[in-house]
Design a protein around this motif. Structure first.
Motif, PDB file in Angstrom:
ATOM      1  N   ILE A  87      24.189  -5.446  16.227  1.00 54.38           N
ATOM      2  CA  ILE A  87      25.086  -4.820  15.260  1.00 54.38           C
ATOM      3  C   ILE A  87      24.550  -5.130  13.876  1.00 54.38           C
ATOM      4  N   ASP A  88      24.274  -4.087  13.119  1.00 52.32           N
ATOM      5  CA  ASP A  88      23.712  -4.251  11.781  1.00 52.32           C
ATOM      6  C   ASP A  88      24.849  -4.438  10.778  1.00 52.32           C
ATOM      7  N   PRO A  89      24.928  -5.599  10.123  1.00 50.55           N
ATOM      8  CA  PRO A  89      26.036  -5.826   9.183  1.00 50.55           C
ATOM      9  C   PRO A  89      25.948  -4.949   7.943  1.00 50.55           C
ATOM     10  N   ASP A  90      24.764  -4.387   7.676  1.00 52.66           N
ATOM     11  CA  ASP A  90      24.583  -3.598   6.456  1.00 52.66           C
ATOM     12  C   ASP A  90      24.554  -2.103   6.706  1.00 52.66           C
ATOM     13  N   GLN A  91      24.594  -1.689   7.970  1.00 47.07           N
ATOM     14  CA  GLN A  91      24.504  -0.261   8.258  1.00 47.07           C
ATOM     15  C   GLN A  91      25.849   0.399   8.037  1.00 47.07           C
TER      16      GLN A  91
END
Length: 428
Positions: A399-403
């Protein structure tokens, strides 16, 4: 949801060995290893929440479907012989405990999640999901290959321990140290150990031990029946009172010892329980659509193809595994893809084709795990064709925290992907 390329860890094989995952080199497409960490799937948190919600909803609907089938006595539709109807009914009415299951889901990348099937009895890809991809996440994050704060939808290990402890204490009333047998099939007749099954059961034994059980690994070939004591025995003639099996119920019913299963009720507790016969059969898809037509997480499914005339659909054998004997049919009725196999005599179900996210050159199926009644994490298997079979590759995710959430994207932004997901299908 998107797919990215990454540099594998230089020592990835030895690292996977360290967590008890040893079948990473099983052959997949093009002769590549089954485990593929040269790529990863990236999700936003809203997408993960969507998958979690769909898993919760689907499990609840499946429980309603089992209740409906049992109360209506519709066991024949699932190919369950009459002499075992009462076994399944009693297992459900007595609320025999379940540990886990895995939904195979299609996600279109635009907010729709649909059920392909429920691997409710003998789901595999357990150790690679719970242990291997988590290790990959931690080590690739520490190496700077993943963003700081990258996470993973993966609470499988902890939830398995919690569920086993719940079963030991609240369901079976057992003190710490109680024996639990765990069984898999040793071989398919060639004498060669089925490593995938053995590693999976060994990992499950690890979680059961952490929950207070005394696990004993055995093989199904060594299980016998004591006529004198009306109980199943292991190869050491120890009574089997509680057993986790990575072995399908439908195989058990068809075998010599299957006739002793009703007599063993009360003497042997089986996990997964006999009522899972109603969930691990693709006839479930037909019953779900009958009960919940138009449900957003379901695809139209029928016992005959007539209702799907003029629509692209898939023919799936009711008890098929790893894509065997699946046929993809286009809107004109032509077969556009098929897979060989030994299934189909038990009959087929017919399901409208699913839509998947537009990942160039790949069909990515999401395996969404449930432990007890709790969504526990996901895995991804990908293939270059439309049918996901035994040559699919396992690809980790994070899970990309910045996407940003795709729903929040400016509609005027350029998008290199096709605006609509392509239809495709799989079964496992």
């Amino acid at each position: 949801m998107r797919r990215i390329e990454l540099t594998p860890r230089p020592d990835w094989r030895s690292r996977l060995d360290a967590v008890g995952f040893s079948f990473y080199d099983l052959e997949s497409e093009g002769g590549r290893p089954y485990w593929n960490e040269s790529a990863a799937y990236v999700f936003t948190m809203p997408e993960i929440e969507l998958l979690e919600q769909a898993t919760t909803e689907l499990f609840a609907r499946c429980m309603e479907a089992v209740e409906f089938v049992v109360r209506q006595g519709r066991f024949d539709e699932f190919g369950i012989p009459e002499r075992f109807h009462e076994l399944v009914r009693a297992s459900w009415d007595d609320d025999d405990p379940t540990v886990y299951g895995r939904f195979d889901l299609a996600y279109d990348g635009a907010g729709t999640v649909t059920l392909l099937e429920f691997n409710a009895d003998t789901p595999t890809s357990l150790v690679e999901t719970a242990a291997a991809q988590w290790q990959w996440l931690e080590e690739q994050t520490a190496a700077g290959s993943l963003p700081v704060g990258a996470d993973q939808f993966n609470g499988l290990h902890e939830l398995l321990i919690e569920q086993w402890e719940h079963i030991r204490t609240a369901r079976w009333g057992l003190a710490p140290g109680a024996r639990l047998h765990l069984a898999s099939l040793h071989d398919t007749g060639d004498g060669e150990l089925i490593v995938e099954d053995f590693d999976t059961v060994a990992y499950m034994a690890e979680t059961a031990a952490a929950a207070g059980f005394d696990p004993k690994l055995i093989f199904m070939e060594d299980v016998s029946w004591s006529v004198d004591d009306n109980v199943f025995l292991d190869g050491d003639d120890e009574p089997i009172r509680r057993i986790f099996k990575l072995y399908p119920w439908e195989w058990m019913l068809a075998e010599q010892f299957g006739g002793f299963l009703p007599a063993s009720r009360g003497a042997t507790q089986w996990v997964e329980p006999a009522w899972k016969l109603l969930l691990s059969n693709k006839q479930l898809l037909v019953v779900l659509w009958e009960l919940f037509p138009g449900h957003p997480n379901l695809l139209p499914a029928f016992a005959t193809p007539d209702a799907l005339a003029g629509r692209a659909h898939v023919a799936k054998p009711r008890l098929g595994r790893e894509g065997a004997n699946v046929r993809l049919v286009d809107a004109s009725g032509g077969v556009i893809a098929s897979a060989p196999g030994a299934y189909g005599d038990e009959g087929f179900v017919f399901q409208e084709r699913a839509r998947f996210a537009p990942i160039p050159g790949k069909t990515a199926v999401i395996g969404s795990w449930i432990v007890g009644e709790t969504p526990a994490g996901i895995d991804l298997r990908e293939t270059s064709g439309p049918i996901t079979g035994d040559l699919a590759e396992f690809v980790p995710h994070y899970i990309d925290p910045d996407q940003p959430d795709p729903a929040d994207r400016d509609p005027d932004d350029s998008d290199p992907q096709p605006p609509h997901p392509h239809p495709t299908e799989e079964t496992s």
